[in-house]
Design a protein around this motif. Structure first.
Motif, PDB file in Angstrom:
ATOM      1  N   UNK A   1       4.005   0.314   7.515  1.00  0.00           N
ATOM      2  CA  UNK A   1       5.504  -0.053   7.730  1.00  0.00           C
ATOM      3  C   UNK A   1       6.056  -1.230   7.171  1.00  0.00           C
ATOM      4  N   UNK A   2       5.191  -2.146   6.991  1.00  0.00           N
ATOM      5  CA  UNK A   2       5.539  -3.443   6.065  1.00  0.00           C
ATOM      6  C   UNK A   2       5.734  -2.849   4.628  1.00  0.00           C
TER       7      UNK A   2
ATOM      8  N   UNK B   1       0.843  -1.230   0.041  1.00  0.00           N
ATOM      9  CA  UNK B   1       0.177   0.102  -0.019  1.00  0.00           C
ATOM     10  C   UNK B   1       0.924   1.297  -0.103  1.00  0.00           C
ATOM     11  N   UNK B   2       0.317   2.427  -0.248  1.00  0.00           N
ATOM     12  CA  UNK B   2       0.864   3.756  -0.195  1.00  0.00           C
ATOM     13  C   UNK B   2       1.126   4.010   1.318  1.00  0.00           C
TER      14      UNK B   2
ATOM     15  N   UNK C   1       9.273  -3.523   2.119  1.00  0.00           N
ATOM     16  CA  UNK C   1       8.955  -4.359   1.058  1.00  0.00           C
ATOM     17  C   UNK C   1       9.608  -3.410   0.063  1.00  0.00           C
ATOM     18  N   UNK C   2       9.029  -1.960  -0.111  1.00  0.00           N
ATOM     19  CA  UNK C   2       9.518  -1.059  -1.056  1.00  0.00           C
ATOM     20  C   UNK C   2      10.960  -0.868  -0.937  1.00  0.00           C
TER      21      UNK C   2
ATOM     22  N   UNK D   1      -3.961  -8.519   9.645  1.00  0.00           N
ATOM     23  CA  UNK D   1      -4.111  -6.993   8.998  1.00  0.00           C
ATOM     24  C   UNK D   1      -5.022  -6.891   7.664  1.00  0.00           C
ATOM     25  N   UNK D   2      -5.389  -8.301   7.069  1.00  0.00           N
ATOM     26  CA  UNK D   2      -6.235  -7.912   5.808  1.00  0.00           C
ATOM     27  C   UNK D   2      -7.935  -7.893   6.080  1.00  0.00           C
ATOM     28  N   UNK D   3      -8.287  -8.316   7.210  1.00  0.00           N
ATOM     29  CA  UNK D   3      -9.727  -8.422   7.728  1.00  0.00           C
ATOM     30  C   UNK D   3     -10.049  -6.992   8.466  1.00  0.00           C
ATOM     31  N   UNK D   4      -9.234  -6.189   8.754  1.00  0.00           N
ATOM     32  CA  UNK D   4      -9.597  -4.760   9.318  1.00  0.00           C
ATOM     33  C   UNK D   4     -10.316  -3.895   8.313  1.00  0.00           C
TER      34      UNK D   4
END
Length: 210
Positions: free
Chosen positions: A113-114, A26-27, A118-119, A207-210
């Motif tokens: 932060x993740x 994500x940004x 990765x970026x 983190x993907x269910x929020x």
């Protein structure tokens, strides 16, 4: 997004793992990261600082000298902050430095932060670790194979792994945490984030269910 899985010898295992773009691509929201890190550090403060005020100092309350005629200031107690041994005016009192932060902001901060790691190519996907017994030397060899023996790193495991955790305790620059314990501060504080295969699914589920 796909990432190559590295084995414990630091070589390509021939496998790839898919990362959820909604968690790892994500940004980044830098303000959310700032707030979450600020809350984490605030919660680490004990807040037990304390000094004695004038009401708490054990000194005589007898008037020091007469009111008039001495040429000095008029005062009636040696407990005041102007005197040596007197109480402190407006000194620190025990307090809680913690503050409330919206859950959605905390989730956004961890995603950001993740994604930032990765970026910046600061994430390594490692095959799952399985130590039959606590072995500091074995853990050191893995860090060396990954080129992290002299760098600050956080190794994220899927479940609590006592042997891996005990093996890492002597390494000041490397910390082992479970996916459920991983915080924004730990992500940002790590020079390199090492994600084991088993931790990725758990991180994405949280983190993907929020």
């Amino acid at each position: 997004m796909e990432r190559t899985v590295i084995n414990t010898q630091g070589k390509d295992s021939g496998r790839k793992v898919k990362l959820n773009d909604g968690v790892f691509a994500i940004e980044p929201n830098e303000h959310a990261i700032y707030l979450d890190v600020k809350q984490y550090l605030a919660n680490q403060r004990q807040g037990t600082h304390k000094v004695k005020a004038r009401a708490e100092v054990s000194r005589t309350t007898k008037k020091h000298h007469k009111q008039k005629g001495t040429g000095g200031a008029r005062y009636g107690s040696l407990k005041g902050p102007l005197h040596r041994g007197g109480g402190t005016a407006f000194g620190p009192e025990p307090r809680d430095y913690g503050f409330k932060l919206n859950k959605k902001v905390k989730v956004l901060a961890r995603r950001s932060a993740l994604s930032m790691k990765v970026k910046n190519d600061q994430v390594i996907v490692l095959e799952d670790l399985n130590f039959e017994a606590p072995k500091t030397k074995q853990y050191a060899e893995i860090l060396k194979a990954l080129g992290l023996n002299e760098k600050k790193s956080v190794v994220v495991v899927g479940d609590t792994n006592k042997n891996v955790y005990l093996s890492s305790r002597n390494f000041e620059g490397s910390k082992v945490v479970t996916a459920s314990e991983l915080s924004t501060y730990q992500i940002m504080n790590a020079g390199t984030l090492v994600l084991t295969e088993g931790s990725i699914e758990r991180i994405e589920n949280v983190l993907s269910q929020k």
